[in-house]
Design a protein around this motif. Structure first.
Motif, PDB file in Angstrom:
ATOM      1  N   VAL B 475       0.807  -1.182   0.042  1.00 59.66           N
ATOM      2  CA  VAL B 475       0.146   0.013  -0.159  1.00 59.66           C
ATOM      3  C   VAL B 475       0.989   1.052   0.080  1.00 59.66           C
ATOM      4  O   VAL B 475       1.901   1.208   0.790  1.00 59.66           O
ATOM      5  N   TYR B 476       0.596   2.146  -0.948  1.00 60.46           N
ATOM      6  CA  TYR B 476       1.503   3.389  -1.176  1.00 60.46           C
ATOM      7  C   TYR B 476       0.485   4.287  -0.565  1.00 60.46           C
ATOM      8  O   TYR B 476      -0.554   4.588  -0.870  1.00 60.46           O
ATOM      9  N   VAL B 477       1.063   5.268   0.433  1.00 58.23           N
ATOM     10  CA  VAL B 477       0.356   6.370   1.091  1.00 58.23           C
ATOM     11  C   VAL B 477       1.155   7.528   0.802  1.00 58.23           C
ATOM     12  O   VAL B 477       2.317   7.670   1.427  1.00 58.23           O
ATOM     13  N   VAL B 478       0.900   8.668   0.139  1.00 54.42           N
ATOM     14  CA  VAL B 478       1.473   9.789   0.086  1.00 54.42           C
ATOM     15  C   VAL B 478       0.734  10.995   0.357  1.00 54.42           C
ATOM     16  O   VAL B 478      -0.369  10.908   0.248  1.00 54.42           O
ATOM     17  N   ARG B 479       1.417  12.004   0.739  1.00 53.34           N
ATOM     18  CA  ARG B 479       0.921  13.332   0.791  1.00 53.34           C
ATOM     19  C   ARG B 479       1.301  14.199  -0.193  1.00 53.34           C
ATOM     20  O   ARG B 479       2.284  14.748  -0.258  1.00 53.34           O
ATOM     21  N   PRO B 480       0.409  14.540  -1.069  1.00 53.21           N
ATOM     22  CA  PRO B 480       0.780  15.181  -2.446  1.00 53.21           C
ATOM     23  C   PRO B 480       1.135  16.756  -2.262  1.00 53.21           C
ATOM     24  O   PRO B 480       1.958  17.176  -2.864  1.00 53.21           O
ATOM     25  N   ASN B 481       0.598  17.171  -0.876  1.00 48.65           N
ATOM     26  CA  ASN B 481       0.974  18.586  -0.888  1.00 48.65           C
ATOM     27  C   ASN B 481       2.669  18.951  -0.410  1.00 48.65           C
ATOM     28  O   ASN B 481       2.792  18.492   0.791  1.00 48.65           O
ATOM     29  N   PRO B 482       3.484  19.470  -0.939  1.00 50.20           N
ATOM     30  CA  PRO B 482       4.719  19.472  -0.638  1.00 50.20           C
ATOM     31  C   PRO B 482       5.040  20.668   0.443  1.00 50.20           C
ATOM     32  O   PRO B 482       6.090  20.711   1.125  1.00 50.20           O
ATOM     33  N   THR B 483       4.000  21.431   0.473  1.00 51.45           N
ATOM     34  CA  THR B 483       4.287  22.689   1.431  1.00 51.45           C
ATOM     35  C   THR B 483       4.134  22.259   2.778  1.00 51.45           C
ATOM     36  O   THR B 483       4.668  23.163   3.788  1.00 51.45           O
ATOM     37  N   LEU B 484       3.443  21.054   3.236  1.00 49.70           N
ATOM     38  CA  LEU B 484       3.228  20.704   4.552  1.00 49.70           C
ATOM     39  C   LEU B 484       4.519  20.286   5.151  1.00 49.70           C
ATOM     40  O   LEU B 484       5.253  19.592   4.370  1.00 49.70           O
ATOM     41  N   ASP B 485       5.223  20.868   6.201  1.00 53.00           N
ATOM     42  CA  ASP B 485       6.242  20.306   6.712  1.00 53.00           C
ATOM     43  C   ASP B 485       5.842  19.502   7.942  1.00 53.00           C
ATOM     44  O   ASP B 485       6.887  19.152   8.691  1.00 53.00           O
ATOM     45  N   THR B 486       5.015  19.343   8.331  1.00 50.23           N
ATOM     46  CA  THR B 486       4.373  18.533   9.741  1.00 50.23           C
ATOM     47  C   THR B 486       4.627  17.092   9.323  1.00 50.23           C
ATOM     48  O   THR B 486       4.747  16.745   8.287  1.00 50.23           O
ATOM     49  N   PRO B 487       4.790  16.420  10.265  1.00 47.62           N
ATOM     50  CA  PRO B 487       5.017  14.973  10.093  1.00 47.62           C
ATOM     51  C   PRO B 487       3.931  14.149   9.418  1.00 47.62           C
ATOM     52  O   PRO B 487       2.808  14.681   9.576  1.00 47.62           O
ATOM     53  N   LEU B 488       4.269  13.466   8.689  1.00 45.26           N
ATOM     54  CA  LEU B 488       3.316  12.635   7.676  1.00 45.26           C
ATOM     55  C   LEU B 488       2.767  11.496   8.718  1.00 45.26           C
ATOM     56  O   LEU B 488       3.219  10.714   9.315  1.00 45.26           O
ATOM     57  N   ARG B 489       1.504  11.396   9.036  1.00 46.80           N
ATOM     58  CA  ARG B 489       0.733  10.584   9.641  1.00 46.80           C
ATOM     59  C   ARG B 489      -0.304   9.548   8.794  1.00 46.80           C
ATOM     60  O   ARG B 489      -0.907  10.118   8.296  1.00 46.80           O
ATOM     61  N   VAL B 490      -0.060   8.208   9.134  1.00 49.02           N
ATOM     62  CA  VAL B 490      -0.680   7.396   8.380  1.00 49.02           C
ATOM     63  C   VAL B 490      -1.388   6.268   9.424  1.00 49.02           C
ATOM     64  O   VAL B 490      -0.761   5.815  10.335  1.00 49.02           O
ATOM     65  N   ASP B 491      -2.534   6.299   9.343  1.00 49.65           N
ATOM     66  CA  ASP B 491      -3.159   5.299  10.295  1.00 49.65           C
ATOM     67  C   ASP B 491      -3.578   3.889   9.265  1.00 49.65           C
ATOM     68  O   ASP B 491      -4.092   3.972   8.327  1.00 49.65           O
ATOM     69  N   ILE B 492      -2.812   2.869   9.891  1.00 46.70           N
ATOM     70  CA  ILE B 492      -2.980   1.633   9.249  1.00 46.70           C
ATOM     71  C   ILE B 492      -3.887   0.714  10.032  1.00 46.70           C
ATOM     72  O   ILE B 492      -3.746   0.369  11.337  1.00 46.70           O
TER      73      ILE B 492
END
Lengths: 185, 496
Positions: B475-492
């Motif tokens: 499963v690939y989970v990406v955050r397309p918005n590059p301007t966000l500098d917050t940590p990427l959070r993924v709920d699995i």
């Protein structure tokens, strides 16, 4: 047809009657019972020679003799040692006590029959209606007569147990008297 | 008293015995005192029943009772039919068959996934065996010095000229000492041939249409070729780490190769000047990977320039470097124009099969014991990777991870490299029966170490910020918005 002659049957009957009377607590008069039965057979029923008639006839005579014996003992107060004056004289007509006793036994028998299962009741009813075992076999649609025999035997034992183990009412005084004699003896 | 005579005693009192029965009964009674006594006792009942009045009374009572019983139980025939032994036997057999069918169906339902998994494992084993056979066949080839000729022969046979950097296969000529790695070299050669073939095909398209060659694909070929060179170099000098994505595991590399069809489509469409479809999470995950690779390669090549020059007789390093830089430049321009990389993770589930072999598991169909299941996470950017499980009452439990290939321990402070696969044992959130006690985990990926983790764990993630794509095993989970500098959070969610 049995190969037994009348003399053979009577001789064997005598032995059985003595043993039966002894087992029923009338040891002293057992020989007398047998003698009385044989006398009746000899005097009143000399023409009865068939086994199937002679044996039931002897049972019937024996029963009457024993009942007479019980009645005599009752009259003499041998059971409860009561005064003879307290009892009415014997009526030549039907004995009301016997009638009442029989009525009670019929009531008791009906009550016992009501407690039997459906099959036992039906079996007993068919027998009272005069059906033989082979006929009952056909009515039930069973294949073997032994099945009917087995059912009837079980139903009879069940009914006898419901009747208290005896078909005939037991003289209470007789038991008391017997125990008394055994104690004194 | 014989039991047979006792059975017909009941007919004596009612006087319903046949003549034959009577004769046998009385004859027996003369010889059997017990039977005689019983018959004498039955005389009382016989006398009672001989009275017509009493007999009638009893019969009436029995009739009345029989009628009432028949009215009460007038489901008679069916009940009687059901009570027959033969009927009961049939009913029992049918019930047993039904139970067996239900049990079998249940077994099929429960065990089918396991059987399927076993079959897949067997299939993979057989494939591996075929692969091993190929390797054995390769090892049976003549001495390594002849590899060069073998490759050349393969090239000439397929009539596919290598690109300029593809001359690098001459490097294996200096690898004779690395006998143990000949099989790996064979794989590399095969792989180069595939890439070369694909490149030629892609080249052919624009040439036919008179357009320029897509630099995107050339970059891929160059990267792969250089990876080959670097791998060869590492065989000569084992102390040197692989130059391309040294941290990336095999899965990461294989996934990069899987991109070929997607890139093929992109290249073809660029060549045809047609609008591109919106990139998926997988494309965004791997976007710009060539630039990173190139950057790494350049640094490695610079540092190993001298060594590389020694082992390469036919390849001009300056030429290759110049060409690579040109391609990279084009790729950067083209790559940024096509897809811009987004921060993301790729996760999959791994488990050890009964044959002690590692296999990928479908996260949505995992059944049975979760204790041997591992969650493999691969970020596409270097940073700090954390996995937490919510244990209730606002408390969170961190699940420690291990690097996939080395399994030497936890990544230091959660710091992972780009495309480094980290495995997290899910056994820590199961009970002793192997059942999950927690149904989901939270993954945090941050470029820097997170000091206040709770700040990012509480609350929920906005799915609109994320783009998710599922493949067969990942499963690939990406955050397309590059301007966000917050940590990427993924709920699995851990399906069970």
């Amino acid at each position: 047809m049995s190969g037994l002659t009348r003399e053979d049957i009577v001789r064997q009957l005598r032995e059985r009657i003595v043993a039966f009377a002894t087992s029923r607590g009338v040891r002293e008069s057992a020989e007398d019972f047998a003698q009385d039965v044989l006398m009746v057979l000899h005097e009143k029923y000399p023409h009865v020679t068939e086994l199937t008639e002679l044996v039931p006839l002897s049972f019937q005579i024996l029963r009457y003799k024993m009942l007479d014996q019980h009645r005599k003992m009752m009259r003499r107060g041998e059971y409860n040692q009561e005064s003879i004056d307290d009892h009415p004289l014997v009526d030549s007509s039907d004995d009301p006590s016997i009638q009442v006793e029989q009525k009670e036994r019929v009531t008791q028998l009906i009550a016992a029959l009501q407690q039997l299962g459906e099959r036992c009741q039906k079996l007993f009813r068919l027998k009272l209606e005069g059906h033989t075992f082979p006929e009952i076999l056909n009515i039930f649609g069973e294949r073997s007569i032994n099945t009917i025999y087995t059912w009837d035997s079980r139903c009879r034992k069940q009914l006898l147990a419901l009747m208290g183990g005896h078909w005939e009412a037991q003289p209470i005084g007789g038991n008391v008297q017997r125990r008394k004699r055994e104690t004194e003896g | 008293m014989s039991k047979s005579w006792e059975q017909i005693l009941g007919g004596y009192a009612t006087d319903t015995l046949t003549e034959e029965e009577k004769r046998q009964l009385f004859e027996a009674a003369l010889h059997d005192q017990a039977l005689f006594d019983t018959l004498a006792d039955e005389e009382a009942l016989k006398a009672l029943l001989a009275d017509p009045q009493a007999r009638q009374q009893i019969l009436e009572s029995l009739h009345a009772s029989g009628i009432s019983q028949e009215t009460v139980a007038s489901r008679p025939r069916r009940v009687r039919w059901f009570r027959r032994p033969s009927t009961l036997a049939w009913a029992g057999s049918l019930a047993a068959m039904g139970l067996a069918l239900i049990f079998g169906w249940q077994m099929e339902k429960d065990w089918a996934p396991l059987i399927q998994q076993e079959q897949e494992v067997e299939r993979s084993v057989s494939e591996k065996k075929v692969k091993d056979d190929k390797q054995e066949a390769f090892r049976a080839l003549p001495a390594p010095l002849e590899n060069r000729e073998q490759v050349a022969a393969l090239q000439s046979r397929d009539e596919i000229p290598f690109p300029s950097v593809a001359k690098l296969p001459s490097v294996p000529a200096v690898v004779p000492e690395a006998d143990d790695d000949r099989a790996d070299m064979a794989e590399s050669v095969d792989h180069l041939r595939q890439v070369q073939g694909a490149l030629e095909e892609y080249r052919r398209v624009p040439e036919e249409e008179g357009g320029p060659l897509s630099p995107f694909m050339e970059d891929q070929v160059v990267q792969d070729s250089k990876a080959f060179v670097d791998a060869s170099q590492s065989q000569v000098e084992p102390q040197v780490q692989p130059s391309i994505m040294p941290e990336a595991d095999e899965v990461g590399q294989s996934e990069a190769f899987k991109l070929a069809p997607a890139r093929e489509l992109a290249a073809a469409q660029v060549a045809k000047e047609e609008p591109l479809p919106p990139p998926g999470a997988l494309d965004l995950f791997y976007a710009g990977i060539g630039a990173d690779k190139q950057k790494t390669l350049e640094s490695k090549l610079d540092s190993k320039n001298q060594t590389f020059a020694k082992v390469s007789n036919e390849v001009s390093m300056s030429e290759a470097k110049e060409e690579n830089s040109l391609i990279t430049q084009g790729n950067r321009v083209g790559g940024e124009a096509l897809i811009q990389r987004a921060k993301g993770i790729r996760y999959s589930f791994l488990r050890t099969s009964a044959k002690k072999e590692e296999e990928l598991a479908d996260g949505q169909n995992i059944t049975g014991d979760w204790r041997d299941v591992r969650l493999a996470i691969e970020p596409n950017e270097a940073g700090f990777l954390y996995v937490f499980a919510h244990v209730g009452m606002g408390k969170w439990q961190q699940i420690e991870g291990t690097t996939r290939l080395e399994r030497r321990g936890n990544p230091e402070d959660g710091n992972v490299q780009a495309f480094q696969s980290v495995e997290f044992r899910l056994g820590v959130i199961t009970n002793r029966f192997g059942q999950l006690v927690i149904s989901s985990v939270v993954v945090l990926l941050s470029p820097t170490a997170i000091e206040n983790v709770g700040k990012w764990l509480n609350g929920s993630v906005s799915l609109s910020e994320l783009q998710i794509e599922r493949t067969d095993d990942s499963v690939y989970v990406v955050r397309p918005n590059p301007t966000l500098d917050t940590p990427l959070r993924v709920d699995i969610t851990l399906e069970e």
